[in-house]
Design a protein around this motif. Sequence first.
Motif, short mmCIF file in Angstrom:
data_model
loop_
_atom_site.label_atom_id
_atom_site.label_comp_id
_atom_site.label_asym_id
_atom_site.label_seq_id
_atom_site.Cartn_x
_atom_site.Cartn_y
_atom_site.Cartn_z
N LEU B 34 0.69 -1.38 0.36
CA LEU B 34 -0.40 -0.18 -0.18
C LEU B 34 0.69 1.20 -0.27
O LEU B 34 0.70 2.00 -0.76
CB LEU B 34 -0.58 0.22 1.20
CG LEU B 34 -2.57 -0.37 1.11
CD1 LEU B 34 -3.04 -0.65 2.17
CD2 LEU B 34 -3.18 -0.04 0.04
N MET B 35 1.86 1.07 1.12
CA MET B 35 2.55 2.16 0.62
C MET B 35 3.56 2.49 -0.44
O MET B 35 3.19 4.11 -0.86
CB MET B 35 3.69 2.09 1.87
CG MET B 35 2.86 2.51 3.23
SD MET B 35 4.20 2.65 5.15
CE MET B 35 3.59 2.93 5.81
N THR B 37 2.32 1.83 -3.57
CA THR B 37 1.27 2.47 -4.23
C THR B 37 1.25 3.53 -4.09
O THR B 37 1.09 4.08 -4.76
CB THR B 37 0.15 1.41 -4.33
OG1 THR B 37 0.66 -0.45 -4.33
CG2 THR B 37 -1.32 1.82 -5.10
N VAL B 38 0.95 4.08 -2.77
CA VAL B 38 0.99 5.35 -2.60
C VAL B 38 1.84 6.89 -3.40
O VAL B 38 1.38 7.12 -3.44
CB VAL B 38 0.74 5.88 -1.07
CG1 VAL B 38 0.46 7.58 -0.67
CG2 VAL B 38 0.04 5.31 -0.55
N SER B 41 1.64 6.62 -6.69
CA SER B 41 0.70 7.20 -6.89
C SER B 41 1.09 8.33 -6.78
O SER B 41 0.53 9.40 -8.24
CB SER B 41 -0.50 7.32 -5.98
OG SER B 41 -2.37 7.47 -6.60
N TRP B 42 1.79 8.80 -6.60
CA TRP B 42 1.73 10.53 -6.18
C TRP B 42 3.00 10.59 -6.92
O TRP B 42 2.80 11.66 -7.72
CB TRP B 42 3.06 10.64 -5.05
CG TRP B 42 2.33 11.64 -3.84
CD1 TRP B 42 2.41 12.96 -4.51
CD2 TRP B 42 1.72 12.21 -2.99
NE1 TRP B 42 2.10 13.74 -3.18
CE2 TRP B 42 1.69 13.52 -2.59
CE3 TRP B 42 1.66 11.14 -1.64
CZ2 TRP B 42 1.20 14.07 -1.68
CZ3 TRP B 42 1.47 11.46 -0.20
CH2 TRP B 42 0.75 12.78 0.01
N THR B 329 -6.58 -1.98 -1.95
CA THR B 329 -6.07 -1.31 -2.99
C THR B 329 -7.23 -1.14 -3.95
O THR B 329 -7.55 0.59 -4.19
CB THR B 329 -4.43 -2.28 -3.79
OG1 THR B 329 -3.81 -2.04 -2.98
CG2 THR B 329 -4.13 -0.36 -4.54
N HIS B 333 -9.59 2.23 -3.21
CA HIS B 333 -9.24 3.57 -4.85
C HIS B 333 -11.01 3.31 -4.83
O HIS B 333 -10.98 4.57 -5.42
CB HIS B 333 -8.69 2.89 -5.92
CG HIS B 333 -8.60 3.90 -7.09
ND1 HIS B 333 -8.51 3.46 -8.40
CD2 HIS B 333 -8.34 5.36 -7.40
CE1 HIS B 333 -8.12 4.58 -9.12
NE2 HIS B 333 -8.15 5.15 -8.39
N TRP B 340 -8.43 12.55 -5.21
CA TRP B 340 -7.08 12.17 -4.23
C TRP B 340 -5.73 11.61 -5.16
O TRP B 340 -4.80 12.04 -4.34
CB TRP B 340 -7.78 11.89 -3.19
CG TRP B 340 -8.20 12.80 -2.13
CD1 TRP B 340 -9.12 13.41 -2.45
CD2 TRP B 340 -8.90 12.28 -0.78
NE1 TRP B 340 -9.58 13.93 -1.13
CE2 TRP B 340 -9.70 13.59 0.27
CE3 TRP B 340 -7.84 11.03 0.14
CZ2 TRP B 340 -9.58 13.35 1.26
CZ3 TRP B 340 -8.66 11.36 0.89
CH2 TRP B 340 -9.15 12.35 1.85
N PHE B 341 -5.99 10.53 -5.69
CA PHE B 341 -4.99 9.45 -6.14
C PHE B 341 -5.41 9.55 -7.33
O PHE B 341 -6.18 8.15 -7.36
CB PHE B 341 -5.02 8.33 -5.22
CG PHE B 341 -4.46 9.31 -3.91
CD1 PHE B 341 -2.53 8.82 -3.83
CD2 PHE B 341 -4.89 8.26 -3.61
CE1 PHE B 341 -2.48 9.42 -2.86
CE2 PHE B 341 -4.39 8.64 -1.86
CZ PHE B 341 -2.71 8.98 -1.66
N PHE B 344 -3.95 4.56 -9.07
CA PHE B 344 -3.75 4.37 -7.43
C PHE B 344 -3.71 2.89 -7.93
O PHE B 344 -4.68 1.85 -8.05
CB PHE B 344 -4.82 4.18 -6.92
CG PHE B 344 -4.48 4.22 -4.91
CD1 PHE B 344 -3.67 4.81 -4.89
CD2 PHE B 344 -5.03 2.72 -4.35
CE1 PHE B 344 -3.24 4.25 -3.37
CE2 PHE B 344 -4.22 3.01 -3.14
CZ PHE B 344 -3.65 3.28 -2.93
#
Lengths: 222, 386
Positions: B34-35, B37-38, B41-42, B329, B333, B340-341, B344
């Motif tokens: 998840l991290m 992916t964040v 995504s960013w 995930t 999303h 926001w994302f 993702f």
Amino acid sequence: MSLVSVQNISKSYWRDSQEIRVLTNISFDIAEGDFLGLMGPSGSGKTTLLNLIAGIDKPTKGSITVSSTDISKLNESELAKWRARHIGFVFQFYNLMPVLTAFENVELPLLLSKLSKKERREHVEFALQIVGLGDRVHHYPKQLSGGQEQRVAIARAIVTDPTVLVADEPTGDLDKVSAEEILKLLERLNTEFKKTIIMVTHDPRAAERAHKIRHLDKGELS
Amino acid sequence: MHILKLIFKNMLRHKLRSFLTVLGIAIAVMAFGLMRTVISSWNSGVEASAANRLVTVHAVSFIYPLPLSYQDQIAKVPGVRKVSFANWFQGIYKDKDQFFARFAVDPDNFFDLYPEVVVSPKEKEAMKNQRNGCIIGAKIARTYNLKIGDLMNIDGDIYPGQWQMQVVGIYHGRDETSDETWMLFNWHYLDEGLKQASPGRAGQVGWYIVDIGDPNQRAAISAAIDNLFTNSPAETKTQTEKEFNQSFVSMSGAILTAIDVVSFVIIGIILMILMNTMVMTARERIREYAVLKTLGFSSSHLVSLIGGESLLISSIGGALGVAITFPITSGIHKVVPPQWFPVFNLETMTVVLAAASALLAGVLAAAFPATRAVQTKIVDGLRQIG
């Protein structure tokens, strides 16, 4: 000619800078097909001597020859292979793998051989029949009595048809009846199957089954 | 029986302990996934940047506009194929929490420079012909249940006033890495509004997007563009689109770095969880290992037994962790507002990293107990009370 020849064996341990002598200048021979009882009080060094003959410990001095091989000159890897081929070990507390069935425990040493699955099964079934546990093959150690566990351990020890069978207090953890059964079994293995047996015991009744008895006291043969 | 069976049976010896270890690894792998992916995504905007696009902004700051007249001058620079422009409009749609990117764009050629924005020729033509026409991303359309013909009322903040756009098209991303949360509207609608409300701000654009044929010429072309406007009231700074997008991401640099570090700390946690189990396991079985050695099993057999069990646990935990990361995930999303994302997605590289981390932990966790088991003398092992 002797099958096992122990020559001038000494064994010492070091505690800090102090030498503790366990065995001193032990020499004796064991002929093929013999049944030797090693007796002595606690701390006399009998288990240490058995371990040296079985190749699971190394002497500080001297040599041990088993079936023409000087095992005191073998390295760890060679010793492991040698033990797999030549030694069957019976422990006082059975030392079976609790997660394996009786069949699987007996099969364990055969995993190191090149036998096929079918051949392994035949060997295991034969060994279990000899010890009288042909009907307990799928039982786990916790489902067996102490005597039965020791019989599985003996089946494991003989399944590879080893040169020497060594037993360290094989009846030490058993009641009278079970102990008698185990001793009868060892006797049968010696007489019927011509197995060379070295048995450590402090029980005079157990020692009576042996053809020869050697006494150890303070690390010396008497 | 095979040695693998013994490994498997050993793993199931303490079912609760093995289950908790597998669960701990799975949760840690999921958190790692998840991290990562964040973070990805960013950085998706940066990663999606095209190599053949340059962005020209005011040399002082991105917030200062540039004259519209620069477009023709930039277009004449050798190596430049097309020039488009855009303004950051912002505004408030419904309420302040409904944030998504809103741009006033050049209706003539903006879409030519962004092939990742897939929109039909008919819709492009509609935006060109209708002053207040806008094209929105598919995710925005889904989120606000908008369809072609619907009106969108926006309160201007950077550009004060009431602005009413009509949806004339809905675009889709070329692939899953493309952002589908933009609102793009006809720049002329903004310009005409400004001519009436604040004429001094009319005829200006936020930045230019420059299409260059050869990305290898980017440095020379950037310099040539900026040289055009040296000593003018609005000097320019031309950079690659990636650098331009990176400058926004770097504003969140500290947070991203923290997430990045924590994601790798999680690998350490996986290792500790597994190592704890394996050390306990091996310590309890020292006597059994001594028995196996007595039977003739070698050091490599013991390493296989311990390493195999460790790898089996870490593999199951890793596989379970990766397996639950996909729906989680996807769930995040769906729950989190798309703006926001915008992108993702659990990337293949993240899955590979997570699985590899679990396996590496499996190997490392076995190293110490295996070494100990190998080095323990048989006679010492047999004396151990298990």
